[in-house]
Structure formats: structure tokens, C-alpha cells
Design a protein around this motif. Structure first.
Motif: not given
Lengths: 113, 111
Positions: A35, B86, A37, B101-103, A40-43
Motif C-alpha cells: 500500500x 481507518x 500512504x 481504506x477510508x480517508x 493527498x491520496x490517503x491509503x
């Protein structure tokens, strides 16, 4: 037992260089995930391995990204010709099998200057 | 496409107050949902999984299929609960098995 480990913990590289990020999953875990992280884009999900195979590589953001897993264990994520937008924390997770709880490593913080 | 929404970026409560972190998802079929937590300078770690119906650190989450929600609740927040939370359904589509995942919601518990 030991958790998921990743190396290096921090990597600073110049734009245009290639980088390799390493993940050591929990022993016996057949599924491995990468993943990313970023602010701007989160996970975001990148790629999933079952054993040594990655059934679907569509999560990789561009063809500069590639990943492999050998011996059903260690995985490397390679980013070629790095760009500034590649700066992020790259997280690896493993699980006993697909569908089980995923355990995350500490991540590699990549900074492209 | 599967999606997860955590409407609050930041949630601030006082110690001892109840807390609810909201999560809504869109999914076709029976979802498998998780809450992950990231404390300051620590790994992302599993908090709870809906199928286990456990209460971890006093937190519970009920899956409401009618409202497509999986809100995380705790009756009395503690300062050590301050962290990033999350919500994450598991993607069983195709050949994947990843989490979506959510923000995230940053929970701040004030003394």
C-alpha cells in the motif's frame, strides 16, 4: 513472533533514480500486500501477492512501478525513474491467507527531491 | 466500485465522553469490514473485525447492512485513544484481497 519488517525505514533519492523497497512478511503468511500512504491520496492499494504470484497488477500507479516476491516470502517493490509525486510512505502487510487479518509493517518513507 | 466514506476528518472529544467514528460503505454482496488504528509513531494496526464481534480497548462496531454503516463506538473515551482511525472493507472482487481504506478520522481526546 516477529512482525512484518521493511527496509529501509527512510529513503531520500533524487528525481530520476531507481529505488528498491523491501518487505519481510510474517513467517508462514502466504498473502502479501503493498500500500502507499500519502497526504493527498490517503491509503492506496498497490499490489497483492498470493505466494509468488500477483494475480492483478492494476493497482500499480504506472509502469514505472513493479514488484516481485520470491520463495513465497520476501518482496521488493521497485520504482524506476522516480518522480516527486512518488514521495509517500510505502506500507507492506501480510496475512495468513487471502481474507484474513492483515498485519502491517512500519513502512518506508520515500522522499524524492 | 466499492467505496468507503469517513465523513469526519477530525473528531475532538473530552475524556470520559462517548465517541462515535462514522463509516459508510458501498459494497455488493456480504462485506468483511475492519477498523485499523494508527497511534502516533506506531504501525497501522488492527483494532477490530466485524465478524469477530469482539470489543477491543472498549471499542465496538456494529455492521448495519440496511444503512451500509460500520460506525466505531466507545462509551467513555480515554486520552490514549487519540489516534488516526481507518475504516476498511475487504475487497473480494476479482482476484484481489486487499483492504479499501477510508480517508481516516483523527480522534483527539482532551483531558
Amino acid at each position: 513472533g516477529a512482525g512484518v519488517s521493511q527496509s529501509p525505514s527512510n529513503k531520500v533519492t533524487e528525481k530520476g533514480k531507481d529505488v528498491e523497497l523491501r518487505c519481510d512478511p510474517i513467517s508462514g503468511h502466504t498473502a502479501l500486500y503493498w500500500y502507499r500512504q500519502s497526504l493527498g491520496q490517503g491509503l492506496e492499494f498497490l499490489i497483492y501477492f498470493q505466494g509468488n504470484s500477483a494475480p492483478d497488477k492494476s493497482g500499480l500507479p504506472s509502469d514505472r512501478f513493479s514488484a516481485e516476491r520470491t520463495g513465497g516470502s520476501v518482496s521488493t517493490l521497485t520504482i524506476q525513474r522516480t518522480q516527486q509525486e512518488d514521495s509517500a510512505v510505502y506500507l507492506c502487510a501480510s496475512s495468513l491467507e487471502r481474507g484474513y487479518e492483515q498485519y502491517f509493517g512500519p513502512g518506508t518513507r520515500l522522499t524524492v527531491t | 466500485a466499492q467505496r468507503v466514506t469517513q465523513p469526519e476528518k477530525l473528531l475532538s472529544v473530552f475524556k470520559g465522553a462517548p465517541v462515535e467514528l462514522k463509516c459508510n460503505y458501498s459494497y455488493s454482496g456480504s462485506p468483511e469490514l475492519f477498523w485499523y488504528v494508527q497511534y502516533s509513531r506506531q504501525h497501522l494496526q488492527l483494532l477490530l473485525r466485524h465478524i469477530s464481534r469482539e470489543s477491543i480497548k472498549g471499542f465496538t462496531a456494529d455492521l448495519n447492512k440496511g444503512e451500509t454503516s460500520f460506525h466505531l463506538k466507545k462509551p467513555f473515551a480515554q486520552e490514549e485513544d487519540s489516534a488516526m482511525y481507518y475504516c476498511a472493507p475487504m475487497n473480494y472482487g476479482g482476484s484481489q484481497g486487499n483492504l479499501i481504506f477510508g480517508k481516516g478520522t483523527k480522534l483527539s481526546v482532551k483531558p
